[in-house]
Write a protein that holds these residues in place. Structure first.
Motif, short mmCIF file in Angstrom:
data_model
loop_
_atom_site.label_atom_id
_atom_site.label_comp_id
_atom_site.label_asym_id
_atom_site.label_seq_id
_atom_site.Cartn_x
_atom_site.Cartn_y
_atom_site.Cartn_z
N ALA A 58 0.83 -1.21 0.00
CA ALA A 58 0.00 0.00 0.00
C ALA A 58 0.86 1.25 0.00
CB ALA A 58 -0.93 -0.01 1.21
N ALA A 59 1.92 1.26 0.82
CA ALA A 59 2.79 2.43 0.89
C ALA A 59 3.51 2.65 -0.44
CB ALA A 59 3.79 2.27 2.02
N LEU A 60 4.04 1.56 -1.01
CA LEU A 60 4.76 1.69 -2.28
C LEU A 60 3.82 2.15 -3.39
CD1 LEU A 60 7.10 1.47 -4.19
CD2 LEU A 60 6.77 -1.01 -4.28
N ASN A 61 2.65 1.56 -3.46
CA ASN A 61 1.71 1.97 -4.51
C ASN A 61 1.28 3.43 -4.32
OD1 ASN A 61 1.91 -0.59 -5.55
ND2 ASN A 61 -0.01 -1.32 -4.67
N GLY A 62 1.21 3.88 -3.06
CA GLY A 62 0.92 5.29 -2.80
C GLY A 62 2.02 6.19 -3.31
N PHE A 63 3.27 5.78 -3.12
CA PHE A 63 4.40 6.55 -3.65
C PHE A 63 4.32 6.63 -5.17
CE2 PHE A 63 7.60 5.58 0.00
CZ PHE A 63 6.93 6.48 0.81
N LEU A 64 4.06 5.50 -5.81
CA LEU A 64 4.00 5.46 -7.26
C LEU A 64 2.85 6.32 -7.80
CD1 LEU A 64 4.70 1.65 -7.79
CD2 LEU A 64 6.29 3.54 -8.21
N GLU A 65 1.73 6.32 -7.10
CA GLU A 65 0.59 7.14 -7.51
C GLU A 65 0.91 8.63 -7.37
OE1 GLU A 65 -2.55 5.68 -5.07
OE2 GLU A 65 -2.66 3.75 -6.12
N ASP A 66 1.58 8.98 -6.28
CA ASP A 66 1.98 10.38 -6.09
C ASP A 66 2.87 10.85 -7.23
OD1 ASP A 66 0.57 10.93 -3.80
OD2 ASP A 66 2.24 10.58 -2.43
N ARG A 67 3.88 10.05 -7.57
CA ARG A 67 4.82 10.46 -8.61
C ARG A 67 4.11 10.54 -9.96
NH1 ARG A 67 6.98 13.34 -8.34
NH2 ARG A 67 8.89 13.05 -9.54
N ALA A 68 3.20 9.59 -10.23
CA ALA A 68 2.47 9.62 -11.50
C ALA A 68 1.61 10.87 -11.61
CB ALA A 68 1.61 8.36 -11.63
N ALA A 69 1.15 11.39 -10.46
CA ALA A 69 0.31 12.59 -10.45
C ALA A 69 1.15 13.86 -10.35
CB ALA A 69 -0.67 12.52 -9.28
N GLY A 70 2.48 13.72 -10.34
CA GLY A 70 3.35 14.87 -10.27
C GLY A 70 3.56 15.41 -8.87
N ARG A 71 3.15 14.64 -7.84
CA ARG A 71 3.35 15.07 -6.46
C ARG A 71 4.64 14.48 -5.91
NH1 ARG A 71 -2.25 13.60 -6.25
NH2 ARG A 71 -1.64 11.57 -5.41
N VAL A 72 5.33 15.28 -5.09
CA VAL A 72 6.52 14.80 -4.39
C VAL A 72 6.09 14.39 -2.99
CG1 VAL A 72 8.80 15.39 -3.49
CG2 VAL A 72 8.06 16.28 -5.70
N GLY A 73 6.18 13.11 -2.69
CA GLY A 73 5.74 12.61 -1.40
C GLY A 73 6.91 12.17 -0.55
N GLY A 74 6.89 10.91 -0.16
CA GLY A 74 7.93 10.39 0.72
C GLY A 74 9.25 10.18 0.01
N THR A 75 10.27 9.91 0.83
CA THR A 75 11.63 9.68 0.34
C THR A 75 11.97 8.21 0.47
OG1 THR A 75 12.31 11.90 1.00
CG2 THR A 75 14.05 10.26 0.74
N THR A 76 12.68 7.67 -0.52
CA THR A 76 13.12 6.28 -0.46
C THR A 76 14.64 6.22 -0.34
OG1 THR A 76 13.17 6.14 -2.89
CG2 THR A 76 11.14 5.44 -1.78
N ALA A 77 15.14 5.06 0.11
CA ALA A 77 16.57 4.92 0.39
C ALA A 77 17.08 3.59 -0.11
CB ALA A 77 16.81 5.02 1.90
N VAL A 78 18.34 3.57 -0.53
CA VAL A 78 19.04 2.32 -0.83
C VAL A 78 20.33 2.32 -0.02
CG1 VAL A 78 18.05 1.87 -3.10
CG2 VAL A 78 20.03 3.37 -2.92
#
Length: 265
Positions: free
Chosen positions: A138-158
């Motif tokens: 759910a969290a990952l899909n939310g990130f992907l939806e935000d980016r697809a809509a042009g919104r900057v949401g959470g930060t990811t790390a490697v």
């Protein structure tokens, strides 16, 4: 080791001006400001000696004092929370570990911060540490939806096999190419907006100036990495608690729904 939690808060947010004073309604129907909820989250952490809100804005300072919080006034030249923490310890000296609990993450569970403090105590050579949480579907899909809509949401790390961070981004990294189903383990780690520093790391930070990667990504921790300072990623577990940061106005109903679902007042 003595521990100070600093909650940096500024009124003039580019994406959401006045964000610290935005009210969020909990499970009991009572509305509390974002900065008040962040203060409550900080005070729920075990093993902390002191909590202060660091701000340059009188409106935020007066509000914090009204609910009984402690304020450290800082200059309006601080470009990010880490610089604000560094300025704070110029007057609040004598702490071995300084925790930066960013004021836009009221859902931060206390054990996230406790794990970070424990990691710093266990490794005296670690200059900076920050928690990471494996994204569920759910969290990952939310990130992907935000980016697809042009919104900057959470930060990811490697990070590498030794736990040292390789990169942080507001893009979703690593690239997955697809969404994930419920129960499917994802390879994406959500960076939780909390940092722990040694005092000398904070002092050095302000002397380097803004880095190129920091500027482009808008991520303050990249300044450490650009200057060769290791940032340890500390994996934490959600234990059934949903986590989200308030970055945009659209996040308000998301966080309120999480507060109610988790029974958090």
């Amino acid at each position: 080791m003595s521990v100070l939690i600093v909650i940096p808060a500024r009124y003039a947010s580019t994406r959401y001006p006045g964000k610290p004073l935005v009210e969020l309604t909990g499970a009991n129907g009572v509305a509390r400001s974002l900065i008040r909820r962040s203060w409550d989250a900080a005070n729920a952490v075990a093993g902390v000696d002191r909590v202060v809100v660091a701000t340059d804005d009188r409106r935020i300072a007066d509000h914090v004092k009204d609910f009984g919080g402690e304020v450290a006034m800082t200059s309006d030249t601080c470009r990010n929370g880490t610089e604000r923490c560094a300025e704070t310890i110029e007057t609040l000296k004598g702490y071995d570990i300084i925790v930066n609990l960013q004021g836009d993450a009221p859902l931060t569970p206390p054990w996230f911060v406790e794990a970070l403090i424990d990691a710093m105590k266990a490794d005296p050579d670690c200059p900076v540490a920050t928690p990471v949480l494996r994204c569920d579907h759910a969290a990952l899909n939310g990130f992907l939806e935000d980016r697809a809509a042009g919104r900057v949401g959470g930060t990811t790390a490697v990070f590498d096999t030794a736990g040292y961070s390789l990169y942080f981004s507001k893009e979703v990294i690593p690239y997955t190419g697809r969404k994930f189903a419920e129960g499917e383990e994802t390879p994406v780690w959500h960076h939780v907006g909390v940092y722990a520093y040694r005092p000398d790391a904070l002092t050095a930070y302000t002397g380097w100036g803004e880095g190129n990667l920091e500027k482009w990504e808008g991520l303050e921790q990249l300044r450490f990495m650009e200057n060769g300072v290791h940032v340890r990623a500390v994996p934490v577990e959600a234990k059934g608690r949903a986590f989200w940061e308030l970055n945009n106005p659209v996040d308000v109903p998301r966080i309120e729904a999480m507060l109610k679902a988790q029974g958090l007042d």
